[in-house]
Design a protein around this motif. Sequence first.
Motif, PDB file in Angstrom:
ATOM      1  N   ARG A 122       0.834  -1.201   0.000  1.00  0.00           N
ATOM      2  CA  ARG A 122       0.000   0.000   0.000  1.00  0.00           C
ATOM      3  C   ARG A 122       0.867   1.247   0.000  1.00  0.00           C
ATOM      4  NH1 ARG A 122      -1.844   3.861   3.359  1.00  0.00           N
ATOM      5  NH2 ARG A 122      -3.902   4.700   2.901  1.00  0.00           N
ATOM      6  N   ALA A 123       1.913   1.261   0.817  1.00  0.00           N
ATOM      7  CA  ALA A 123       2.802   2.421   0.887  1.00  0.00           C
ATOM      8  C   ALA A 123       3.444   2.685  -0.477  1.00  0.00           C
ATOM      9  CB  ALA A 123       3.877   2.206   1.945  1.00  0.00           C
ATOM     10  N   LEU A 182       2.196   1.918  -3.452  1.00  0.00           N
ATOM     11  CA  LEU A 182       1.194   2.389  -4.395  1.00  0.00           C
ATOM     12  C   LEU A 182       0.658   3.774  -4.052  1.00  0.00           C
ATOM     13  CD1 LEU A 182      -0.674  -0.978  -4.984  1.00  0.00           C
ATOM     14  CD2 LEU A 182       0.886   0.195  -6.543  1.00  0.00           C
ATOM     15  N   VAL A 183       0.537   4.083  -2.778  1.00  0.00           N
ATOM     16  CA  VAL A 183       0.011   5.386  -2.367  1.00  0.00           C
ATOM     17  C   VAL A 183       1.101   6.454  -2.435  1.00  0.00           C
ATOM     18  CG1 VAL A 183      -0.926   6.695  -0.408  1.00  0.00           C
ATOM     19  CG2 VAL A 183      -1.840   4.431  -0.959  1.00  0.00           C
ATOM     20  N   ASN A 184       2.280   6.144  -1.937  1.00  0.00           N
ATOM     21  CA  ASN A 184       3.344   7.132  -1.814  1.00  0.00           C
ATOM     22  C   ASN A 184       4.340   7.107  -2.974  1.00  0.00           C
ATOM     23  OD1 ASN A 184       2.313   7.834   0.744  1.00  0.00           O
ATOM     24  ND2 ASN A 184       3.428   6.120   1.653  1.00  0.00           N
ATOM     25  N   GLY A 185       4.335   6.042  -3.729  1.00  0.00           N
ATOM     26  CA  GLY A 185       5.271   5.950  -4.844  1.00  0.00           C
ATOM     27  C   GLY A 185       6.679   5.576  -4.441  1.00  0.00           C
ATOM     28  N   THR A 215       8.539   1.939   1.952  1.00  0.00           N
ATOM     29  CA  THR A 215       8.645   2.416   3.322  1.00  0.00           C
ATOM     30  C   THR A 215       9.899   1.812   3.934  1.00  0.00           C
ATOM     31  OG1 THR A 215       7.288   0.595   4.113  1.00  0.00           O
ATOM     32  CG2 THR A 215       6.163   2.680   3.651  1.00  0.00           C
TER      33      THR A 215
END
Length: 147
Positions: free
Chosen positions: A134-135, A137-140, A143
């Motif tokens: 998710r990180a 896909l959301v943040n590009g 993490t």
Amino acid sequence: MDEPVTPCVFCEIAAGREGAGRVLFEDEHTIAFLDHTAVMPGHTLVVPRIHAADLWEISAGDAAAVMRTVHLMAARIRDVLRPDGLTLFQANRSAGWQDVFHLHVHLVPRSADDHLARPWVAAPKSDAELAAVRALLVNGHRTPPEP
């Protein structure tokens, strides 16, 4: 990246030079036709008239037009053939199992006891695995690992 075969068979169908006897529906942006390698009776393909190799190359507007025709043909398959279900399949690039490099969506009418099988077995993922993806896909970006 995969290169389309020249000439593209789906462009030939969209232009009316091939497969006219298999065409089910056409409009300004799309064409729907029976798959000549059908895995079930009524197996239909929907393609954009404009050549786009895959989902990453097609415009949002042309992709929406393809989905409108998919929706229309799904209703027609349901109302006329009365299948127990319907499987949609859309593949991108060789690694995604694409074999004709012109975007297309398969509509496969299904019966409860047909011979088709799922191509993978799903298994739950941990919250940590899902959070990492998710990180991305959301943040590009990835993490940092937890200490």
